[in-house]
Design a protein around this motif. Structure first.
Motif, PDB file in Angstrom:
ATOM      1  N   ARG A  17     -14.947  15.366  15.580  1.00  0.00           N
ATOM      2  CA  ARG A  17     -15.747  14.342  16.230  1.00  0.00           C
ATOM      3  C   ARG A  17     -16.679  13.710  15.192  1.00  0.00           C
ATOM      4  NH1 ARG A  17     -13.806  11.841  19.429  1.00  0.00           N
ATOM      5  NH2 ARG A  17     -15.840  10.982  19.975  1.00  0.00           N
ATOM      6  N   PRO A  18     -16.906  12.403  15.299  1.00  0.00           N
ATOM      7  CA  PRO A  18     -17.815  11.767  14.338  1.00  0.00           C
ATOM      8  C   PRO A  18     -19.220  12.334  14.462  1.00  0.00           C
ATOM      9  CG  PRO A  18     -17.343  10.286  16.168  1.00  0.00           C
ATOM     10  CD  PRO A  18     -16.419  11.455  16.324  1.00  0.00           C
ATOM     11  N   THR A  19     -19.895  12.500  13.342  1.00  0.00           N
ATOM     12  CA  THR A  19     -21.237  13.050  13.365  1.00  0.00           C
ATOM     13  C   THR A  19     -22.202  12.175  12.581  1.00  0.00           C
ATOM     14  OG1 THR A  19     -22.623  14.958  12.825  1.00  0.00           O
ATOM     15  CG2 THR A  19     -20.744  14.542  11.380  1.00  0.00           C
ATOM     16  N   PHE A  20     -23.425  12.071  13.103  1.00  0.00           N
ATOM     17  CA  PHE A  20     -24.502  11.395  12.391  1.00  0.00           C
ATOM     18  C   PHE A  20     -25.261  12.366  11.490  1.00  0.00           C
ATOM     19  CE2 PHE A  20     -24.606   8.482  16.251  1.00  0.00           C
ATOM     20  CZ  PHE A  20     -24.064   7.403  15.581  1.00  0.00           C
ATOM     21  N   TYR A  21     -24.946  13.651  11.596  1.00  0.00           N
ATOM     22  CA  TYR A  21     -25.708  14.663  10.879  1.00  0.00           C
ATOM     23  C   TYR A  21     -24.926  15.130   9.642  1.00  0.00           C
ATOM     24  CZ  TYR A  21     -28.495  14.936  15.165  1.00  0.00           C
ATOM     25  OH  TYR A  21     -29.298  14.636  16.243  1.00  0.00           O
ATOM     26  N   SER A  22     -25.472  14.878   8.474  1.00  0.00           N
ATOM     27  CA  SER A  22     -24.767  15.226   7.238  1.00  0.00           C
ATOM     28  C   SER A  22     -24.541  16.723   7.116  1.00  0.00           C
ATOM     29  CB  SER A  22     -25.553  14.719   6.032  1.00  0.00           C
ATOM     30  OG  SER A  22     -26.840  15.313   5.975  1.00  0.00           O
ATOM     31  N   PHE A  23     -25.433  17.520   7.700  1.00  0.00           N
ATOM     32  CA  PHE A  23     -25.286  18.976   7.579  1.00  0.00           C
ATOM     33  C   PHE A  23     -24.170  19.515   8.460  1.00  0.00           C
ATOM     34  CE2 PHE A  23     -29.018  17.812  10.149  1.00  0.00           C
ATOM     35  CZ  PHE A  23     -28.632  18.255  11.411  1.00  0.00           C
ATOM     36  N   ASP A  24     -23.630  18.696   9.370  1.00  0.00           N
ATOM     37  CA  ASP A  24     -22.494  19.097  10.196  1.00  0.00           C
ATOM     38  C   ASP A  24     -21.172  18.507   9.702  1.00  0.00           C
ATOM     39  OD1 ASP A  24     -23.884  20.711  11.968  1.00  0.00           O
ATOM     40  OD2 ASP A  24     -24.325  19.062  13.353  1.00  0.00           O
ATOM     41  N   ALA A  25     -21.231  17.596   8.740  1.00  0.00           N
ATOM     42  CA  ALA A  25     -20.023  16.897   8.284  1.00  0.00           C
ATOM     43  C   ALA A  25     -19.113  17.842   7.492  1.00  0.00           C
ATOM     44  CB  ALA A  25     -20.407  15.704   7.434  1.00  0.00           C
ATOM     45  N   GLN A  26     -17.836  17.905   7.904  1.00  0.00           N
ATOM     46  CA  GLN A  26     -16.884  18.762   7.197  1.00  0.00           C
ATOM     47  C   GLN A  26     -15.878  17.958   6.380  1.00  0.00           C
ATOM     48  OE1 GLN A  26     -15.262  22.249   8.663  1.00  0.00           O
ATOM     49  NE2 GLN A  26     -17.090  22.928   9.722  1.00  0.00           N
ATOM     50  N   LYS A  27     -15.684  16.706   6.751  1.00  0.00           N
ATOM     51  CA  LYS A  27     -14.814  15.861   5.926  1.00  0.00           C
ATOM     52  C   LYS A  27     -15.109  14.395   6.203  1.00  0.00           C
ATOM     53  CE  LYS A  27     -10.929  16.318   9.170  1.00  0.00           C
ATOM     54  NZ  LYS A  27      -9.502  16.697   9.309  1.00  0.00           N
ATOM     55  N   ILE A  28     -14.750  13.573   5.248  1.00  0.00           N
ATOM     56  CA  ILE A  28     -14.849  12.119   5.381  1.00  0.00           C
ATOM     57  C   ILE A  28     -13.447  11.622   5.715  1.00  0.00           C
ATOM     58  CG2 ILE A  28     -15.363   9.944   4.199  1.00  0.00           C
ATOM     59  CD1 ILE A  28     -17.353  11.526   2.460  1.00  0.00           C
ATOM     60  N   VAL A  29     -13.273  11.068   6.897  1.00  0.00           N
ATOM     61  CA  VAL A  29     -11.942  10.672   7.356  1.00  0.00           C
ATOM     62  C   VAL A  29     -11.630   9.207   7.055  1.00  0.00           C
ATOM     63  CG1 VAL A  29     -11.777  12.435   9.141  1.00  0.00           C
ATOM     64  CG2 VAL A  29     -12.832  10.232   9.687  1.00  0.00           C
ATOM     65  N   PHE A  30     -12.649   8.450   6.673  1.00  0.00           N
ATOM     66  CA  PHE A  30     -12.441   7.030   6.389  1.00  0.00           C
ATOM     67  C   PHE A  30     -13.538   6.557   5.452  1.00  0.00           C
ATOM     68  CE2 PHE A  30     -13.292   2.519   7.375  1.00  0.00           C
ATOM     69  CZ  PHE A  30     -12.051   1.973   7.078  1.00  0.00           C
TER      70      PHE A  30
END
Length: 401
Positions: A319-332
């Protein structure tokens, strides 16, 4: 210099209401329950309030006077001018080495006064990278400005961050920085020498609004096909987005929030006719940079005709996240690279109910964060900053001007 600094984003790095909401409302609360978030919290405060971090050894629990002193809660002068290096192999995540001391390090080789000492580090991008490069707890680089610069021709040519972001304009002129000159201090008792080069401490960038005018360029090429009697033509438009003055991506910084968009429209008197970017073709992302996530990311009110430049991060549940600490990958990621010049193609079917004359207008804007993020955190909406604009006047059956 001090007055310039007080106007800068560095001085406001902790006072920023968005950061406060994010740090105290999300990061600290999460770190109290999740040990894995502790390092994220330490990295945040190390860059947004370095003296507070040093004073409390990185452990911040509350917004109290015991931990935060209002007089030095931003990125204060003494921190940058006491940095001697960084811990670890790369400068990132607030890993600077800085200890208190009367001697301050600066970029001028000569000994100008009793407290000044030359440090080559002060002339190099690495001193900026300690905070303008960040890898989160999942190993994802979520602030990559330094890496973007390293991969650019600017690094190869020895053009440092300071050459753009500490000069008078905020970008290079004819490939070179233009610095202010004069005295660093207006205090007559300080006997400050006249200098041909004064580094701006406003740190101009995309947040500076007026200081980014000229950093990005737009151009427009228009092709008007031969007219068929009784039928309005389709005008072919190419908008050239020129990021060649930047030594990093556009936009750069906090990858999951920053957004740049291109608005192209036809103007006929008081009437404005949008020229939409290409529509989705069944893929997750279309050529305009839009995605199936956009109701959640951009909100319902964001016009669909704009061409977007941004990255999209997703969490462990995709799911898209606004929180960098939850980001696991950049999909685009379709952001403009350093030194990139990109052509964008549009087609305008000319409406039947207009005359022979119209104008084509293209404008490029920067947005720090989208409206749904502001609503989620309970902060004010960000204002779009106009980066560049170009206009062409069209006479159907004639020439573009």
């Amino acid at each position: 210099i001090y007055k310039q600094f007080r106007e800068s984003m560095h001085a406001k790095s902790l006072a920023n209401p968005l950061f406060r909401k994010m740090f105290f409302g999300e990061v600290l609360k999460r770190s109290a329950k999740d040990e894995a978030m502790t390092e994220e919290a330490e990295g945040c405060i190390a860059c947004h309030s370095p003296l507070t971090s040093l004073k409390n050894r990185g452990r911040i629990a509350t917004l109290s006077e015991e931990q935060f002193k209002p007089g030095y809660s931003g990125v204060e002068c003494d921190v940058c001018h006491r940095i001697t290096g960084h811990k670890g192999p790369r400068p990132q995540n607030g890993n600077y080495l800085a200890v208190p001391g009367m001697q301050k390090f600066g970029p001028f080789p000569q000994q100008s006064d009793w407290h000044h000492a030359y440090s080559e580090l002060q002339t190099r991008s690495e001193v900026c990278a300690v905070c303008h490069s960040r890898v989160n707890r999942f190993g994802l680089e979520i602030i990559s400005t330094f890496s973007e610069w390293e991969a650019s021709r600017y690094a190869g040519e020895g053009i440092q961050c300071q050459d753009c972001h500490m000069n008078a304009k905020g970008f290079l002129t004819a490939g070179k920085p233009v610095f202010e000159s004069g005295k660093a201090s207006q205090n007559t008792s300080a006997d400050s020498p006249l200098r041909s080069r004064l580094y701006s401490h406003r740190f101009p960038g995309a947040h500076s609004e007026t200081q980014v005018k000229g950093a990005i360029k737009l151009d427009m090429q228009v092709e008007i096909p031969a007219q068929v009697p009784g039928k309005k033509p389709e005008i072919q438009v190419i908008v050239v987005v020129d990021n060649s003055k930047s030594g990093h991506k556009l936009p750069t910084g906090t990858v999951e929030l920053r957004l740049v968009y291109l608005d192209l429209y036809a103007q006929v008197g008081d009437r404005r006719i949008p020229i939409p970017a290409s529509s989705a073709n069944g893929e997750v992302f279309d050529v305009s940079g839009r995605s199936r996530y956009d109701t959640e990311i951009l909100g319902e009110g964001f016009p669909k005709g704009r061409r977007l430049y941004r990255a999209i991060c997703v969490d462990s549940a995709d799911r898209p996240t606004f929180y960098s600490f939850d980001a696991q990958k950049i999909v685009f990621d379709n952001r403009l690279a350093a030194d990139e010049i990109r052509k964008e193609f549009f087609t305008l079917p000319v409406p039947e109910d207009i005359g022979k004359e119209l104008s084509l207008v293209a404008k490029l804007y920067y947005l720090r964060y989208p409206d749904p993020f502001a609503e989620k955190l309970g902060v004010g909406k960000a204002s779009s900053v106009e980066l560049a604009a170009v206009r062409k006047d069209i006479v159907l059956g004639g020439q573009a001007e």
